[in-house]
Scaffold this motif. Sequence first.
Motif, PDB file in Angstrom:
ATOM      1  N   LEU A   1       0.818  -1.209   0.000  1.00 36.47           N
ATOM      2  CA  LEU A   1       0.000   0.000   0.000  1.00 36.47           C
ATOM      3  C   LEU A   1       0.855   1.265   0.000  1.00 36.47           C
TER       4      LEU A   1
ATOM      5  N   PRO B   1      -6.744   3.565  -2.954  1.00 37.55           N
ATOM      6  CA  PRO B   1      -6.699   2.310  -2.192  1.00 37.55           C
ATOM      7  C   PRO B   1      -7.887   1.403  -2.443  1.00 37.55           C
TER       8      PRO B   1
ATOM      9  N   ALA C   1      -8.056  -0.240   1.466  1.00 36.28           N
ATOM     10  CA  ALA C   1      -7.889  -1.338   0.523  1.00 36.28           C
ATOM     11  C   ALA C   1      -8.980  -2.387   0.689  1.00 36.28           C
TER      12      ALA C   1
END
Length: 302
Positions: free
Chosen positions: A175, A186, A211
């Motif tokens: 990330l 994300p 995410a």
Amino acid sequence: MNTIRTVLGDVPPRELGVCNAHDHLFLSSPQLPGQELREASAARAELAAFRTQGGGTVVQWTPYGMGRRAADLPLLARDSGVHVVAATGLHQAAHYGAELLRRLRGGLAELFVSELTQGIGTSGVRAGLIKVAGGFHSLDAHARWTMAAAAEAHHATGAPIAVHLELGTGALDVLDLLCGELGVAPQSVILGHLNRSPDLAVHRQAAEAGARLAFDGPSRANHATDWRMPDAVRALAEAGFGDRLLLGGDTTTAAARSVDGGPGMPYLLRRVRPRLELALGKELVEHILTENPQSAFAADWR
């Protein structure tokens, strides 16, 4: 308008039904000698068995150069009545020969874009996601190269990026690179195999970053997948991240197929789903299997 790019064309997200968010119909690698997924008849049987359990969509994460057999996917999708999403992308360097990797230098992002917008090879089948991979608790030069290309292709097309996390590790490094340095939103990043490293603090941080979190694949002897996974998923749901979760099967070897005596694609719905329903309740599990993939794999294609 956001759509899902399947091997039969773009479809509205609501058409997916119950989704196996990470699996393989075809796969070949020098890392898995003698266990290749090559037979179309076996792939057809797996899709039929998944359909019998109520499945509606399978997302194949097999990337470039690993035996995707893209030309076979449309017929399999039509015959089975199961939507299939194909991938472009590149796995870890160990899955390829040095000469092939040399040929790809300088044009990887362009390859990904072409397969997402024009089609894979001469098949005409367009990929619906980009698959890349990290290393064990690290990102080597190969991972950084492939992720940079994936980010460039994402910005050009809107395609989601799915990431193989080696033994479930390295999520935050991924990330930092994709979202921090390379500017990928994300919510367009799907982190795979988090079940293999049941670190609830890392899971929470990845979810807080925005995410998508995929728990995919039944246990191997050295994985905590089955018995720790419900606790990890429940912890994320209770923290308010139930809309970020995905479930998949990740069948990677011939021996793992249900037609050859393994768990195969039906296992996700036959065994994993009822186990999770005990921990989370039927309503949330249904949401994870249906509504979450609708947003995770949809894109406003460019």
